[in-house]
Write a protein that holds these residues in place. Structure first.
Motif, PDB file in Angstrom:
ATOM      1  N   ILE A   1       0.927  -1.043   0.199  1.00  0.00           N
ATOM      2  CA  ILE A   1       0.011  -0.006   0.015  1.00  0.00           C
ATOM      3  C   ILE A   1       0.960   1.213   0.079  1.00  0.00           C
ATOM      4  N   CYS A   2       0.775   1.951  -1.250  1.00  0.00           N
ATOM      5  CA  CYS A   2       1.634   3.293  -1.313  1.00  0.00           C
ATOM      6  C   CYS A   2       0.781   4.178  -0.966  1.00  0.00           C
TER       7      CYS A   2
ATOM      8  N   THR B   1       3.543  -1.204   3.933  1.00  0.00           N
ATOM      9  CA  THR B   1       2.936   0.084   3.810  1.00  0.00           C
ATOM     10  C   THR B   1       4.228   0.847   3.474  1.00  0.00           C
ATOM     11  N   VAL B   2       4.021   1.738   2.534  1.00  0.00           N
ATOM     12  CA  VAL B   2       4.850   2.791   1.930  1.00  0.00           C
ATOM     13  C   VAL B   2       4.499   4.292   2.061  1.00  0.00           C
ATOM     14  N   MET B   3       5.042   4.949   2.770  1.00  0.00           N
ATOM     15  CA  MET B   3       4.671   6.607   2.648  1.00  0.00           C
ATOM     16  C   MET B   3       5.459   7.286   1.347  1.00  0.00           C
ATOM     17  N   ILE B   4       4.440   7.772   0.364  1.00  0.00           N
ATOM     18  CA  ILE B   4       4.967   8.776  -0.718  1.00  0.00           C
ATOM     19  C   ILE B   4       4.389   9.988  -0.502  1.00  0.00           C
ATOM     20  N   THR B   5       5.193  10.927  -0.452  1.00  0.00           N
ATOM     21  CA  THR B   5       4.468  12.326   0.124  1.00  0.00           C
ATOM     22  C   THR B   5       5.350  13.692  -0.668  1.00  0.00           C
ATOM     23  N   GLY B   6       4.868  14.781  -0.730  1.00  0.00           N
ATOM     24  CA  GLY B   6       5.452  15.889  -1.250  1.00  0.00           C
ATOM     25  C   GLY B   6       6.103  16.468  -0.117  1.00  0.00           C
ATOM     26  N   ASP B   7       5.868  16.412   0.830  1.00  0.00           N
ATOM     27  CA  ASP B   7       6.190  16.825   2.349  1.00  0.00           C
ATOM     28  C   ASP B   7       7.748  17.004   2.581  1.00  0.00           C
TER      29      ASP B   7
ATOM     30  N   ILE C   1       3.512   6.619  13.853  1.00  0.00           N
ATOM     31  CA  ILE C   1       2.463   5.526  13.308  1.00  0.00           C
ATOM     32  C   ILE C   1       2.892   4.088  13.214  1.00  0.00           C
ATOM     33  N   GLY C   2       4.226   3.981  13.520  1.00  0.00           N
ATOM     34  CA  GLY C   2       4.999   2.725  13.431  1.00  0.00           C
ATOM     35  C   GLY C   2       5.131   2.153  12.005  1.00  0.00           C
ATOM     36  N   LEU C   3       5.072   3.104  10.936  1.00  0.00           N
ATOM     37  CA  LEU C   3       5.344   2.589   9.669  1.00  0.00           C
ATOM     38  C   LEU C   3       6.918   2.371   9.419  1.00  0.00           C
ATOM     39  N   ALA C   4       7.555   3.393  10.060  1.00  0.00           N
ATOM     40  CA  ALA C   4       9.177   2.884  10.051  1.00  0.00           C
ATOM     41  C   ALA C   4       9.603   3.433  11.344  1.00  0.00           C
ATOM     42  N   ASP C   5      11.152   2.952  11.514  1.00  0.00           N
ATOM     43  CA  ASP C   5      11.951   3.168  12.666  1.00  0.00           C
ATOM     44  C   ASP C   5      13.082   3.984  12.287  1.00  0.00           C
ATOM     45  N   SER C   6      13.732   3.946  13.371  1.00  0.00           N
ATOM     46  CA  SER C   6      15.004   5.017  13.236  1.00  0.00           C
ATOM     47  C   SER C   6      16.073   4.747  12.175  1.00  0.00           C
ATOM     48  N   ASP C   7      16.008   3.519  11.908  1.00  0.00           N
ATOM     49  CA  ASP C   7      16.853   2.823  11.038  1.00  0.00           C
ATOM     50  C   ASP C   7      16.585   3.117   9.445  1.00  0.00           C
ATOM     51  N   ASP C   8      15.434   3.291   9.359  1.00  0.00           N
ATOM     52  CA  ASP C   8      14.697   3.528   7.954  1.00  0.00           C
ATOM     53  C   ASP C   8      15.026   4.873   7.269  1.00  0.00           C
ATOM     54  N   GLN C   9      15.664   4.669   6.029  1.00  0.00           N
ATOM     55  CA  GLN C   9      15.931   6.064   5.429  1.00  0.00           C
ATOM     56  C   GLN C   9      14.884   6.511   4.769  1.00  0.00           C
TER      57      GLN C   9
ATOM     58  N   HIS D   1      16.544  -0.689  -4.288  1.00  0.00           N
ATOM     59  CA  HIS D   1      16.087  -0.072  -3.135  1.00  0.00           C
ATOM     60  C   HIS D   1      14.564  -0.252  -2.898  1.00  0.00           C
ATOM     61  N   VAL D   2      13.927  -0.399  -4.129  1.00  0.00           N
ATOM     62  CA  VAL D   2      12.411  -0.092  -3.767  1.00  0.00           C
ATOM     63  C   VAL D   2      11.918  -1.090  -2.892  1.00  0.00           C
ATOM     64  N   LEU D   3      12.187  -2.288  -2.946  1.00  0.00           N
ATOM     65  CA  LEU D   3      11.698  -3.068  -1.798  1.00  0.00           C
ATOM     66  C   LEU D   3      11.909  -2.864  -0.265  1.00  0.00           C
ATOM     67  N   GLY D   4      13.017  -2.209   0.114  1.00  0.00           N
ATOM     68  CA  GLY D   4      13.398  -1.677   1.311  1.00  0.00           C
ATOM     69  C   GLY D   4      13.158  -0.593   1.928  1.00  0.00           C
ATOM     70  N   THR D   5      12.523   0.510   0.686  1.00  0.00           N
ATOM     71  CA  THR D   5      12.366   1.783   1.098  1.00  0.00           C
ATOM     72  C   THR D   5      10.819   2.209   1.695  1.00  0.00           C
ATOM     73  N   LYS D   6      10.687   2.720   2.720  1.00  0.00           N
ATOM     74  CA  LYS D   6       9.460   2.716   3.280  1.00  0.00           C
ATOM     75  C   LYS D   6       8.937   4.281   3.212  1.00  0.00           C
ATOM     76  N   ILE D   7       9.794   5.165   3.077  1.00  0.00           N
ATOM     77  CA  ILE D   7       9.602   6.429   3.012  1.00  0.00           C
ATOM     78  C   ILE D   7      10.064   7.351   1.808  1.00  0.00           C
ATOM     79  N   TYR D   8       9.032   7.950   1.106  1.00  0.00           N
ATOM     80  CA  TYR D   8       9.713   8.930  -0.025  1.00  0.00           C
ATOM     81  C   TYR D   8       9.048  10.345   0.175  1.00  0.00           C
ATOM     82  N   ALA D   9      10.193  11.216   0.079  1.00  0.00           N
ATOM     83  CA  ALA D   9       9.525  12.759   0.411  1.00  0.00           C
ATOM     84  C   ALA D   9       9.840  13.442  -0.740  1.00  0.00           C
ATOM     85  N   ARG D  10       9.198  14.747  -0.791  1.00  0.00           N
ATOM     86  CA  ARG D  10       9.471  15.438  -2.067  1.00  0.00           C
ATOM     87  C   ARG D  10       9.393  14.813  -3.354  1.00  0.00           C
ATOM     88  N   VAL D  11       8.618  14.180  -3.687  1.00  0.00           N
ATOM     89  CA  VAL D  11       8.516  13.460  -4.929  1.00  0.00           C
ATOM     90  C   VAL D  11       7.437  14.169  -5.889  1.00  0.00           C
ATOM     91  N   ASP D  12       7.621  14.094  -7.221  1.00  0.00           N
ATOM     92  CA  ASP D  12       6.651  14.688  -7.892  1.00  0.00           C
ATOM     93  C   ASP D  12       5.369  13.539  -8.529  1.00  0.00           C
TER      94      ASP D  12
END
Length: 886
Positions: A355-356, A538-544, A556-564, A582-593
């Motif tokens: 779920i992205c 669950t993966v967060m994809i945000t422009g924030d 919210i428990g989606l990631a921990d301090s080790d997640d980039q 990288h895609v299967l191991g990345t849980k947070i994307y920021a500033r994406v278009d």
């Protein structure tokens, strides 16, 4: 702004105001001016415009003729006839059309009519959904305003927004919308809400100065305004640098239109099933026909028998059953505030592995709240929060105060009001006598009040301005900012004279700090944990901002301090090969278009993942369309996002998707139960007809008897299986692997074993009744095979659980249909009309009892099979996910 010019077109550019425009070829995209780093004077020159007078009307007219109107164009729409024809290209539909023809040739017009009706209904549903899908592009047009203020020939005029052209000088004001992409040249306290485009939860402060760095994400392009976004505060003038399809909104529309159609897991699996069944049915029928001729049976009888077996072999009720399953599932989802727009999405949810999700408005509340305060005087800070504000309040019919204002100020005023501090009430004793409004240059706001004969000024603003002389308070502000909060500082200054400005030379008393944040929804953490229990990432994809995204993800428990956190700029530098790693191991994307969101979705799909994409903004729409299933927010979501989605969450609650996933898995399980049941029964009929001649036995069943068994067993009992409730462990297991077909190993074993067993029992009954010299042997064979198949409907209610561990009355519809089918069979063999039509005869009480007892062997062997094969494999049967959400 890499797409400000379109390659290969001729663009008229007037370098100076009033000068005859020249025709020049558009430059290479790599040489396109970087509008964010270009000064406004150079920008005007490049656009052939003027910072004071704009374009001439003549030049604007020529550019409009060259570039076309400022609207989002759509691709040529497919006609209704083409849409209808397209519904009959699926392999399953083609096979059913052949089955209808075979049924008609075999003298069964009712079967042919039933199949034809199913085909027509399915085609109508498909066309309806195709037409609804077109609304996603049409909704984008509604984002552009109808009228806009433009300066041409040095005069201000109101024109239709569709008439704007590149180079136009346009004015925007608070409360309006940006009509096209603009390079800002004159800004007065401008703030623009870009959440629908960038995912940024806070309004973006704008300026006109050239930026030092180019290639920034949209949310960081402070001297740009983008079409379709809303002006929250202030006003500005800007030069149009892109219109229509060349705007950021237009690019999103192009991404949506160019998206490839993604088949659902159900469509893929049923297509494979259709092909296999068609080949098998043709092969078996040819053999049956040939063997019958070799055994001396009449050619016409064998042709009718082979045709009947062909109809029996194809589960023609499957499309109807699937439609019923999906419709019932959609209705149940709606009860949990999940509205399905496309029925196949019901089953797709059961196969979702990723779920992205967008952050703003999806995992968070999309509303600023005060989440922390640092102060030595809480009373004084709350007083300042209420008084130093432009928020207006009014009482409704229930005497409750309704506040209205800019989002950040509104959050401060609401928090003060919740704690008993109301601006209007406080101003009765401390009337306001002066206001120094907020400006982006001063980064502060001040209100002056009379209190006990003295003047008291309350100031709020950026910590770096208010706290410049206090390292201690600045350290506290930094601590709040590191927690992804927006920090405001409050100060007070007293004087005996009315101040002429809010410049105090540092002679102020710091009251405290307020930390604001768009907080997570209360249910988000539980929903994330539930998804983990169900094997869904669950993966967060945000422009924030990356820091804000990380803070919310950790809360919210989606990631921990080790997640980039992978930013849009970092993603742009990765090749497809590196990103795949990288895609299967990345849980947070920021500033994406928007294009990068699609890249993430497609990268996951390339790694054999089924992706659900949730979102609410215009920027989410292309990814919603491209994902295996798009999930839009129903309350705060835009029309564009909703129309591009397959599922709408009516309560904007991320947890509602968990219920939808659970229902999707139930639907998939029940489709498998139906297929397991129907194909095992059909295989039993085929094997019985096939092996009887080879064993030297007469033809066991007549064509009409075969069709009757197929109708009675595949009909109501099969459809009744769609009402089965979810298995107790439905959300404690991993998603169905996307590459796994309906015919996995267990399903094949079940069909072959039970189909073979029922055929063996039927042939044994035929052999025994013939040896015993019974004249009604064919009726006994007919009855045993019918009752064996009805027993299978009970056995397949659960693949692993014993029938003694399941409440038989939980599916009363199934029990009723089994009893009704048995009663109809008895009517046939005990009424003159039935006997004459189906060529059967009555059974004695003993013969009927023997048939019934022999048929029970199917249930007995089913219980033994489950006991041996699945002993100890059930584990905990409680629904962890449901328990977490309660």
């Amino acid at each position: 702004m890499a797409d400000d010019y379109l390659p290969g077109r001729s663009w008229r550019i007037g370098r100076l105001f009033g000068r005859r425009p020249l025709s020049v070829e558009a430059p290479d995209l790599s040489l396109t001016p970087a509008w964010t780093t270009t000064s406004k004077e150079v920008a005007a020159n490049e656009l052939g415009s003027n910072l004071r007078f704009g374009l001439t009307s003549q030049e604007a007219g020529m550019r409009l003729a060259d570039d076309g109107p400022n609207i989002i164009s759509v691709q040529r729409k497919q006609g209704i006839a083409s849409l209808i024809i397209g519904q009959f290209k699926d392999a399953m539909i083609i096979v059913l059309m052949v089955a209808a023809v075979v049924a008609a040739i075999a003298g069964q017009p009712r079967d042919a009519a039933m199949i034809a009706a199913i085909l027509i209904i399915n085609a109508a549903i498909g066309v309806f959904h195709e037409l609804r899908a077109r609304q996603a592009i049409d909704a984008l047009k509604q984002l552009m305003p109808n009228r806009v203020t433009v300066i041409r020939d040095g005069k201000s005029n109101q024109v239709n927004a569709s008439e704007l052209v590149v180079g136009d000088l346009v004015q925007i004001d608070a409360g309006g919308q940006v009509p096209a992409d603009m390079r800002l040249i004159d800004v007065t306290d401008l703030e623009i809400d870009e959440a629908a485009l960038t995912g940024e939860s806070l309004s973006s402060e704008k300026s006109s100065a050239a930026l030092s760095h180019g290639g920034l994400p949209l949310g960081d392009q402070k001297n740009m305004a983008f079409g379709g976004t809303a002006v929250g505060r202030g006003k500005a003038r800007g030069l149009i640098i892109a219109t229509g399809g060349r705007t950021e909104i237009g690019k999103i529309a192009a991404l949506m239109q160019s998206g490839k159609t993604v088949l659902t897991p159900l469509q893929k699996r049923l297509a494979r099933l259709s092909r296999k069944l068609a080949v098998a049915a043709v092969f078996v029928c040819i053999i049956i026909f040939a063997v019958g001729l070799l055994r001396g049976h009449p050619p016409l009888l064998m042709f009718m028998t082979a045709a009947s077996v062909a109809v029996a072999a194809m589960p023609e009720a499957l499309p109807a059953v699937v439609t019923v399953l999906l419709a019932v599932g959609a209705r149940k989802m709606a009860r949990h505030n999940a509205l399905i727009r496309h029925l196949p999405a019901v089953e797709t949810l059961g196969s979702v592995t990723y779920i992205c999700t967008d952050k703003t408005g999806t995992l968070t509340q999309n509303k600023m709240h005060v989440v922390d305060m640092v102060t030595d005087s809480r009373d004084e800070l709350l007083t300042a929060m209420a008084l130093c504000s432009e928020v207006e309040g009014a009482r409704d019919d229930e005497n409750s105060i309704i506040l209205q204002g800019e989002p950040t100020e509104l959050a401060l005023a609401e928090y003060a009001l919740e704690n008993g501090y109301e601006r209007q009430q406080l101003e009765l004793s401390q009337p306001r006598v002066a206001t120094f409004a907020f400006s982006s240059a001063r980064k502060r706001m001040t209100t002056v009040h009379i209190n006990n004969g003295a003047y008291v000024a309350y100031t709020k603003g950026a910590p770096e301005i208010i706290l410049a002389a206090s390292a201690k308070w600045q350290e506290k502000a930094d601590a709040l900012a590191n927690q992804a909060m927006r920090v405001l500082a409050f100060a007070r200054h007293s004087s005996q004279e009315l101040p002429a400005s809010d410049e105090t030379d540092g002679n102020i008393e710091i009251i405290g700090l307020v930390g604001l944040q768009d907080p997570p929804r209360p249910e988000s953490a539980a929903a994330i944990a539930a998804c983990k229990a169900a094997g869904i990432e669950t993966v967060m994809i945000t422009g924030d901002h990356p820091q804000t995204a990380r803070a919310i993800a950790m809360q919210i428990g989606l990631a921990d301090s080790d997640d980039q956190v992978l930013s849009g700029a970092e993603l742009a530098r990765l090749t497809d090969e590196n990103f795949d790693q990288h895609v299967l191991g990345t849980k947070i994307y920021a500033r994406v278009d928007p294009a990068q969101k699609i890249r993430i979705v497609e990268a996951l799909q390339d790694r054999n993942q089924f992706v659900a994409m949730t979102g609410d903004g215009v920027n989410d729409a292309p990814a919603l369309s491209r994902a295996n299933i798009g999930v839009a927010m129903g309350k705060v979501g835009t029309d564009v996002a909703r129309d591009a989605s397959d599922l709408i969450l009516l309560d904007d609650n991320f947890a509602s998707i968990v219920w939808a996933v659970r229902e999707g898995r139930r639907v998939y399980d029940n489709i498998r139960k139906f297929i397991r049941y129907v194909l095992a029964c059909n295989l039993a009929e085929i094997l019985t007809i096939f092996f009887a001649p080879l064993l030297g036995l007469p033809l066991p069943l007549l064509p009409l008897q075969i069709l009757w068994i197929n109708l009675v067993t595949d009909g109501l009992p099969g459809i009744a299986l769609t009402a089965e409730r979810a298995e107790p462990d439905v959300m404690n297991r991993s998603p169905v692997p996307p590459e796994q077909g309906i015919f996995d190993r267990d399903l094949w074993i079940h069909i072959l074993f039970y189909g073979g067993f029922m055929a063996a029992v039927t042939l044994a009954m035929q052999y025994w009744s013939l040896i015993d010299g019974k004249d009604n042997w064919q009726t006994m064979v007919f009855t045993v095979l019918t009752f064996l198949q009805l027993g299978q409907a009970i056995a397949v209610r659960s693949e692993k659980r014993s029938i003694f561990r399941s409440n038989p009355f939980r599916n009363r519809f199934l029990i009723a249909t089994i009893l009704a089918s048995a009663a109809l069979h008895l009517v046939i063999i005990y009424t003159p009309t039935g006997q004459q039509l189906f060529r059967v005869s009555s059974l004695s009480a003993n013969e009927l009892a023997i048939c019934f007892l022999v048929s029970l062997s199917g249930l007995v062997i089913s219980e033994i099979w489950k006991l041996i094969r699945y002993r100890g494999s059930l584990g905990r049967e409680g629904d962890i996910l449901t328990e977490q959400l309660k």
